[in-house]
Motif scaffolding. Structure first.
Motif, PDB file in Angstrom:
ATOM      1  N   VAL A 102     128.494  87.080 107.198  1.00 21.77           N
ATOM      2  CA  VAL A 102     128.196  87.987 108.291  1.00 21.77           C
ATOM      3  C   VAL A 102     126.723  88.663 107.624  1.00 21.77           C
ATOM      4  CG1 VAL A 102     128.699  90.244 109.332  1.00 21.77           C
ATOM      5  CG2 VAL A 102     130.289  88.424 109.351  1.00 21.77           C
ATOM      6  N   VAL A 103     125.815  88.673 108.180  1.00 23.13           N
ATOM      7  CA  VAL A 103     124.321  89.446 107.634  1.00 23.13           C
ATOM      8  C   VAL A 103     124.717  90.819 108.113  1.00 23.13           C
ATOM      9  CG1 VAL A 103     122.069  89.686 108.047  1.00 23.13           C
ATOM     10  CG2 VAL A 103     122.929  87.305 108.045  1.00 23.13           C
ATOM     11  N   TRP A 104     124.297  91.834 107.127  1.00 29.52           N
ATOM     12  CA  TRP A 104     124.836  93.035 107.175  1.00 29.52           C
ATOM     13  C   TRP A 104     124.629  93.861 108.394  1.00 29.52           C
ATOM     14  CZ3 TRP A 104     128.766  95.734 105.595  1.00 29.52           C
ATOM     15  CH2 TRP A 104     128.761  96.840 105.482  1.00 29.52           C
ATOM     16  N   ARG A 105     123.158  93.363 108.889  1.00 35.14           N
ATOM     17  CA  ARG A 105     123.003  94.318 110.066  1.00 35.14           C
ATOM     18  C   ARG A 105     123.667  93.834 111.357  1.00 35.14           C
ATOM     19  NH1 ARG A 105     118.739  90.594 109.146  1.00 35.14           N
ATOM     20  NH2 ARG A 105     118.398  89.009 110.865  1.00 35.14           N
ATOM     21  N   PHE A 106     124.579  92.671 111.109  1.00 36.30           N
ATOM     22  CA  PHE A 106     125.331  92.443 112.298  1.00 36.30           C
ATOM     23  C   PHE A 106     126.768  92.900 112.094  1.00 36.30           C
ATOM     24  CE2 PHE A 106     122.177  90.679 114.669  1.00 36.30           C
ATOM     25  CZ  PHE A 106     121.495  89.710 114.025  1.00 36.30           C
ATOM     26  N   TYR A 107     127.199  93.763 111.203  1.00 38.27           N
ATOM     27  CA  TYR A 107     128.392  94.211 110.579  1.00 38.27           C
ATOM     28  C   TYR A 107     129.448  94.458 111.955  1.00 38.27           C
ATOM     29  CZ  TYR A 107     125.675  98.295 110.285  1.00 38.27           C
ATOM     30  OH  TYR A 107     124.920  99.362 110.886  1.00 38.27           O
ATOM     31  N   GLY A 108     128.682  94.860 113.053  1.00 40.89           N
ATOM     32  CA  GLY A 108     129.461  95.589 114.125  1.00 40.89           C
ATOM     33  C   GLY A 108     129.916  94.417 115.228  1.00 40.89           C
ATOM     34  N   ASP A 109     129.355  93.371 114.958  1.00 41.52           N
ATOM     35  CA  ASP A 109     129.287  92.287 115.942  1.00 41.52           C
ATOM     36  C   ASP A 109     130.465  91.639 115.758  1.00 41.52           C
ATOM     37  OD1 ASP A 109     127.044  89.767 117.275  1.00 41.52           O
ATOM     38  OD2 ASP A 109     129.169  90.108 117.994  1.00 41.52           O
ATOM     39  N   SER A 110     131.658  91.612 116.442  1.00 43.19           N
ATOM     40  CA  SER A 110     132.771  90.924 116.362  1.00 43.19           C
ATOM     41  C   SER A 110     132.666  89.370 116.399  1.00 43.19           C
ATOM     42  CB  SER A 110     133.930  91.212 117.318  1.00 43.19           C
ATOM     43  OG  SER A 110     133.477  90.922 118.612  1.00 43.19           O
ATOM     44  N   ASP A 111     131.694  88.935 117.107  1.00 42.05           N
ATOM     45  CA  ASP A 111     131.494  87.355 117.218  1.00 42.05           C
ATOM     46  C   ASP A 111     131.214  86.763 115.925  1.00 42.05           C
ATOM     47  OD1 ASP A 111     130.175  87.643 120.687  1.00 42.05           O
ATOM     48  OD2 ASP A 111     131.981  87.389 119.970  1.00 42.05           O
ATOM     49  N   LYS A 112     130.636  87.563 114.847  1.00 39.78           N
ATOM     50  CA  LYS A 112     130.141  86.996 113.711  1.00 39.78           C
ATOM     51  C   LYS A 112     130.980  86.930 112.774  1.00 39.78           C
ATOM     52  CE  LYS A 112     125.854  87.315 114.958  1.00 39.78           C
ATOM     53  NZ  LYS A 112     125.020  86.304 115.520  1.00 39.78           N
ATOM     54  N   TYR A 113     132.403  87.390 113.112  1.00 40.88           N
ATOM     55  CA  TYR A 113     133.500  87.177 112.054  1.00 40.88           C
ATOM     56  C   TYR A 113     134.445  86.117 112.435  1.00 40.88           C
ATOM     57  CZ  TYR A 113     132.520  91.966 110.288  1.00 40.88           C
ATOM     58  OH  TYR A 113     131.665  93.165 109.944  1.00 40.88           O
ATOM     59  N   GLY A 114     134.810  85.317 111.242  1.00 43.62           N
ATOM     60  CA  GLY A 114     135.479  84.094 111.701  1.00 43.62           C
ATOM     61  C   GLY A 114     136.975  84.092 111.622  1.00 43.62           C
ATOM     62  N   SER A 115     137.470  85.027 110.552  1.00 45.43           N
ATOM     63  CA  SER A 115     138.703  85.181 110.408  1.00 45.43           C
ATOM     64  C   SER A 115     139.140  86.429 110.676  1.00 45.43           C
ATOM     65  CB  SER A 115     138.907  85.267 108.467  1.00 45.43           C
ATOM     66  OG  SER A 115     138.710  84.025 108.197  1.00 45.43           O
ATOM     67  N   TRP A 116     140.494  86.451 111.346  1.00 43.42           N
ATOM     68  CA  TRP A 116     141.140  87.694 112.238  1.00 43.42           C
ATOM     69  C   TRP A 116     142.541  87.813 111.835  1.00 43.42           C
ATOM     70  CZ3 TRP A 116     138.627  91.395 115.056  1.00 43.42           C
ATOM     71  CH2 TRP A 116     137.067  91.001 115.409  1.00 43.42           C
ATOM     72  N   GLY A 117     143.239  88.952 111.552  1.00 50.17           N
ATOM     73  CA  GLY A 117     144.564  89.238 111.583  1.00 50.17           C
ATOM     74  C   GLY A 117     145.097  89.355 112.761  1.00 50.17           C
ATOM     75  N   GLN A 118     146.393  89.327 112.761  1.00 49.27           N
ATOM     76  CA  GLN A 118     147.159  89.367 113.907  1.00 49.27           C
ATOM     77  C   GLN A 118     147.195  90.878 114.611  1.00 49.27           C
ATOM     78  OE1 GLN A 118     148.487  90.027 111.166  1.00 49.27           O
ATOM     79  NE2 GLN A 118     149.662  91.627 111.286  1.00 49.27           N
ATOM     80  N   GLY A 119     146.608  91.895 113.830  1.00 49.91           N
ATOM     81  CA  GLY A 119     146.602  93.201 114.635  1.00 49.91           C
ATOM     82  C   GLY A 119     147.824  93.807 114.091  1.00 49.91           C
ATOM     83  N   THR A 120     147.926  95.520 114.041  1.00 50.47           N
ATOM     84  CA  THR A 120     148.703  96.541 113.990  1.00 50.47           C
ATOM     85  C   THR A 120     148.648  97.544 114.982  1.00 50.47           C
ATOM     86  OG1 THR A 120     149.965  97.620 112.355  1.00 50.47           O
ATOM     87  CG2 THR A 120     147.326  97.736 112.190  1.00 50.47           C
ATOM     88  N   GLN A 121     149.728  97.808 115.615  1.00 47.66           N
ATOM     89  CA  GLN A 121     149.591  98.720 116.477  1.00 47.66           C
ATOM     90  C   GLN A 121     149.552 100.301 115.855  1.00 47.66           C
ATOM     91  OE1 GLN A 121     149.657  98.541 120.072  1.00 47.66           O
ATOM     92  NE2 GLN A 121     149.139 100.932 119.862  1.00 47.66           N
ATOM     93  N   VAL A 122     148.508 101.319 116.490  1.00 50.20           N
ATOM     94  CA  VAL A 122     148.595 102.647 115.996  1.00 50.20           C
ATOM     95  C   VAL A 122     148.657 103.239 117.397  1.00 50.20           C
ATOM     96  CG1 VAL A 122     146.979 104.364 115.199  1.00 50.20           C
ATOM     97  CG2 VAL A 122     147.125 102.158 114.095  1.00 50.20           C
ATOM     98  N   THR A 123     149.612 104.324 117.334  1.00 49.60           N
ATOM     99  CA  THR A 123     149.980 105.065 118.549  1.00 49.60           C
ATOM    100  C   THR A 123     149.758 106.625 118.085  1.00 49.60           C
ATOM    101  OG1 THR A 123     151.276 103.347 119.680  1.00 49.60           O
ATOM    102  CG2 THR A 123     151.401 105.569 120.423  1.00 49.60           C
ATOM    103  N   VAL A 124     148.791 107.350 118.595  1.00 50.46           N
ATOM    104  CA  VAL A 124     148.709 108.677 118.412  1.00 50.46           C
ATOM    105  C   VAL A 124     149.274 109.544 119.608  1.00 50.46           C
ATOM    106  CG1 VAL A 124     147.129 110.588 117.624  1.00 50.46           C
ATOM    107  CG2 VAL A 124     146.579 108.124 116.981  1.00 50.46           C
ATOM    108  N   SER A 125     150.228 110.417 119.282  1.00 52.25           N
ATOM    109  CA  SER A 125     150.727 111.093 120.525  1.00 52.25           C
ATOM    110  C   SER A 125     150.101 112.508 120.615  1.00 52.25           C
ATOM    111  CB  SER A 125     152.290 111.205 120.550  1.00 52.25           C
ATOM    112  OG  SER A 125     152.817 111.980 119.252  1.00 52.25           O
ATOM    113  N   SER A 126     149.996 112.810 121.885  1.00 49.20           N
ATOM    114  CA  SER A 126     149.307 114.301 122.047  1.00 49.20           C
ATOM    115  C   SER A 126     150.435 115.654 121.839  1.00 49.20           C
ATOM    116  CB  SER A 126     148.598 114.425 123.280  1.00 49.20           C
ATOM    117  OG  SER A 126     149.615 114.270 124.176  1.00 49.20           O
TER     118      SER A 126
END
Length: 126
Positions: A102-126
């Motif tokens: 990833v070139v630093w100027r593209f750090y916000g572009d998800s298409d530039k990242y090749g490895s991903w985790g499975q995700g973790t849920q964050v829930t914020v209650s009001s």
């Protein structure tokens, strides 16, 4: 590519804090730019934060700036996302992503990242 595993998600009240961790396999994690992205129900995946290979440079989405802090410990092959002053709008599945090219100027572009985790849920209650 590295294998990524997120942890640390959960349910928290508004104003609370959570720390997410992203553990990577392999011995060359220090060459990977790493980012956090999130996806809320019915919404597109969005950039949250990114950190350079050495950890010297960080960048945040405007929506989390001043509340979230990204850091990394290359000796432990782990990237962290400290989330403070959480708001209900932060509720989402949070994903860790990494890529050595990833070139630093593209750090916000998800298409530039090749490895991903499975995700973790964050829930914020009001």
């Amino acid at each position: 590519q590295v294998q990524l595993v997120e942890s640390g998600g959960g349910l928290v009240q508004a104003g609370g804090s959570l720390r997410l961790s992203c553990a990577a396999s392999g011995r060359t994690f220090s060459i990977y730019v790493t980012g956090w992205f999130r996806q809320a129900p019915g919404k597109e995946r969005e950039f949250v934060a990114a950190i350079s290979r050495s950890g010297e440079m960080t960048y945040y989405a405007d929506s989390v700036k001043g509340r979230f802090t990204i850091s990394r410990d290359n000796a432990k092959n782990t990237v962290y996302l400290q989330m403070n002053s959480l708001e209900p709008e932060d509720t989402a599945v949070y994903y860790c992503a990494a890529d050595p090219a990833v070139v630093w100027r593209f750090y916000g572009d998800s298409d530039k990242y090749g490895s991903w985790g499975q995700g973790t849920q964050v829930t914020v209650s009001s």
